[in-house]
Design a protein around this motif. Structure first.
Motif, PDB file in Angstrom:
ATOM      1  N   ILE A 121       0.900  -1.156   0.128  1.00  0.00           N
ATOM      2  CA  ILE A 121       0.121  -0.068   0.048  1.00  0.00           C
ATOM      3  C   ILE A 121       0.710   1.353  -0.061  1.00  0.00           C
ATOM      4  O   ILE A 121       0.674   2.142  -0.869  1.00  0.00           O
ATOM      5  CB  ILE A 121      -0.944  -0.151   1.227  1.00  0.00           C
ATOM      6  N   PRO A 122       1.820   1.532   1.095  1.00  0.00           N
ATOM      7  CA  PRO A 122       2.667   2.697   0.967  1.00  0.00           C
ATOM      8  C   PRO A 122       3.510   2.782  -0.336  1.00  0.00           C
ATOM      9  O   PRO A 122       3.795   3.867  -0.763  1.00  0.00           O
ATOM     10  CB  PRO A 122       3.538   2.508   2.302  1.00  0.00           C
ATOM     11  N   GLU A 123       3.880   1.586  -0.970  1.00  0.00           N
ATOM     12  CA  GLU A 123       4.758   1.864  -2.124  1.00  0.00           C
ATOM     13  C   GLU A 123       3.732   2.263  -3.182  1.00  0.00           C
ATOM     14  O   GLU A 123       4.094   3.253  -4.051  1.00  0.00           O
ATOM     15  CB  GLU A 123       5.238   0.231  -2.662  1.00  0.00           C
ATOM     16  N   GLY A 124       2.702   1.794  -3.383  1.00  0.00           N
ATOM     17  CA  GLY A 124       1.705   2.308  -4.390  1.00  0.00           C
ATOM     18  C   GLY A 124       1.422   3.977  -4.240  1.00  0.00           C
ATOM     19  O   GLY A 124       1.373   4.678  -5.198  1.00  0.00           O
ATOM     20  N   MET A 125       1.076   4.214  -2.852  1.00  0.00           N
ATOM     21  CA  MET A 125       0.925   5.821  -2.581  1.00  0.00           C
ATOM     22  C   MET A 125       2.164   6.494  -2.992  1.00  0.00           C
ATOM     23  O   MET A 125       1.818   7.684  -3.451  1.00  0.00           O
ATOM     24  CB  MET A 125       0.534   5.742  -1.242  1.00  0.00           C
ATOM     25  N   ALA A 126       3.237   5.753  -2.826  1.00  0.00           N
ATOM     26  CA  ALA A 126       4.557   6.545  -3.106  1.00  0.00           C
ATOM     27  C   ALA A 126       4.608   6.977  -4.522  1.00  0.00           C
ATOM     28  O   ALA A 126       4.811   8.327  -4.863  1.00  0.00           O
ATOM     29  CB  ALA A 126       5.659   5.787  -2.724  1.00  0.00           C
ATOM     30  N   VAL A 127       4.461   5.949  -5.282  1.00  0.00           N
ATOM     31  CA  VAL A 127       4.462   6.272  -6.853  1.00  0.00           C
ATOM     32  C   VAL A 127       3.315   7.207  -7.492  1.00  0.00           C
ATOM     33  O   VAL A 127       3.510   8.077  -7.981  1.00  0.00           O
ATOM     34  CB  VAL A 127       4.257   4.880  -7.500  1.00  0.00           C
ATOM     35  N   GLY A 128       1.915   6.962  -6.733  1.00  0.00           N
ATOM     36  CA  GLY A 128       1.022   7.747  -7.122  1.00  0.00           C
ATOM     37  C   GLY A 128       1.196   9.254  -6.733  1.00  0.00           C
ATOM     38  O   GLY A 128       1.023  10.081  -7.634  1.00  0.00           O
ATOM     39  N   ALA A 212       6.249  12.630   2.687  1.00  0.00           N
ATOM     40  CA  ALA A 212       6.723  12.151   4.004  1.00  0.00           C
ATOM     41  C   ALA A 212       5.740  10.921   4.496  1.00  0.00           C
ATOM     42  O   ALA A 212       6.554   9.802   5.171  1.00  0.00           O
ATOM     43  CB  ALA A 212       6.924  13.049   4.865  1.00  0.00           C
ATOM     44  N   PHE A 213       4.337  10.954   4.441  1.00  0.00           N
ATOM     45  CA  PHE A 213       3.588   9.937   4.899  1.00  0.00           C
ATOM     46  C   PHE A 213       4.207   8.599   4.166  1.00  0.00           C
ATOM     47  O   PHE A 213       4.336   7.550   5.022  1.00  0.00           O
ATOM     48  CB  PHE A 213       2.381  10.255   4.571  1.00  0.00           C
ATOM     49  N   ALA A 214       4.374   8.405   3.041  1.00  0.00           N
ATOM     50  CA  ALA A 214       4.655   7.431   2.109  1.00  0.00           C
ATOM     51  C   ALA A 214       6.254   6.829   2.488  1.00  0.00           C
ATOM     52  O   ALA A 214       6.228   5.640   2.645  1.00  0.00           O
ATOM     53  CB  ALA A 214       4.563   7.714   0.489  1.00  0.00           C
ATOM     54  N   ALA A 215       7.055   7.872   2.748  1.00  0.00           N
ATOM     55  CA  ALA A 215       8.498   7.398   3.114  1.00  0.00           C
ATOM     56  C   ALA A 215       8.224   6.782   4.549  1.00  0.00           C
ATOM     57  O   ALA A 215       8.981   5.834   4.968  1.00  0.00           O
ATOM     58  CB  ALA A 215       9.201   8.729   3.274  1.00  0.00           C
ATOM     59  N   GLY A 216       7.385   7.244   5.604  1.00  0.00           N
ATOM     60  CA  GLY A 216       7.274   6.541   6.960  1.00  0.00           C
ATOM     61  C   GLY A 216       6.875   5.355   6.937  1.00  0.00           C
ATOM     62  O   GLY A 216       7.362   4.439   7.457  1.00  0.00           O
ATOM     63  N   ALA A 217       5.635   5.251   6.057  1.00  0.00           N
ATOM     64  CA  ALA A 217       5.213   3.870   5.862  1.00  0.00           C
ATOM     65  C   ALA A 217       6.039   2.953   5.230  1.00  0.00           C
ATOM     66  O   ALA A 217       6.135   1.661   5.774  1.00  0.00           O
ATOM     67  CB  ALA A 217       3.849   3.848   4.911  1.00  0.00           C
TER      68      ALA A 217
END
Length: 258
Positions: A121-128, A212-217
């Motif tokens: 989930i965070p990987e997908g959010m990071a790309v998005g 930063a949220f995606a990074a933390g996740a």
């Protein structure tokens, strides 16, 4: 077009990794597994720093001495988000017999799939979020940088696809079904990326926080799962070297191509 390519690239990485199950005889070699886990961890840490944290800090530079605030807040919330998923979603990590999360009657294979889903989930959010920032005209985040992140996640997903499909086959599942489940384990990434992009009108004003949220996740996943699994039992030096290699490759890609 760039958005579609960026969304699909990480999913292809998982799918290609799952293909390895067709060339497997018996259980995955422990040394290979250590290398794959370490490499994936290195890529994720580098992606978190160079593709997410650094842009978040740069976007907040007009806050002067308080430029760290959005990145800090977003990072902590990202940690808490995955912590909550890890606490409540029933799952089990590969190589473990102890279930985590809420008690359920799910099959072990289902719990293994959920374990992978949590950190996809965070990987997908990071790309998005990086794609959204690039496509909608943010000067700090470029489309080339977004595609580099997508490629980096795909590199990390390659061993991930193998790590989910091979143990399923080793436990008695057919190669075809193991491959299919390995591919499906990465399906949450394009979904998370697409949903993040659709929310761009709400994301743009708080882009530093979301980056930063995606990074933390992602960092939570590395510290909670990938590093401990890579340092269990023997051959830990291989995973450490692979971690360093993954970090360097992702760093070079991000700096040289973005």
């Amino acid at each position: 077009m760039e958005i579609a390519i960026g969304i699909v690239i990480p999913f292809l990485g998982t799918s290609l990794g799952a293909v390895l199950v067709f060339f497997m005889r018996g259980k995955m070699n422990e040394k290979v597994e250590k290398v794959l886990l370490g490499f994936a961890g290195g890529v994720m840490v580098a992606a978190s720093i160079f593709s997410l944290i650094n842009p978040a800090l740069e976007l907040s530079s007009d806050m002067g001495k308080f430029a760290f605030v959005p990145a800090t807040v977003g990072f902590i919330i990202g940690i808490i988000f995955i912590l909550l998923l890890d606490t409540f979603v029933p799952h089990i990590h590969e190589g473990s017999e102890e279930s985590e999360g809420l008690k359920s009657n799910f099959r072990k294979t289902t719990k293994m799939m959920l374990a992978v889903t949590i950190h996809n989930i965070p990987e997908g959010m990071a790309v998005g979020v990086v794609l959204a920032g690039a496509v909608y005209g943010n000067s700090v985040v470029s489309i080339s940088g977004a595609l580099v992140l997508a490629i980096g996640i795909a590199i990390q997903n390659f061993p991930e696809g193998a790590i989910i499909s091979m143990p399923l086959y080793a436990e008695g599942m057919s190669k075809k079904k193991s491959f299919l489940l390995g591919v499906l384990s990465g399906g949450v990434e394009p979904i998370a990326a697409a949903l993040t992009i659709l929310c761009v009108q709400f994301i743009t004003p708080i882009l530093p926080y979301i980056l930063a949220f995606a990074a933390g996740a992602m960092i939570y996943v590395v510290v909670e799962e990938l590093i401990p699994e890579s340092q269990m039992h023997s051959h830990t030096n291989l995973s450490t070297i692979a971690f360093a290699l993954g970090f360097v490759i992702m760093m070079v890609l991000d700096v040289a191509l973005s």
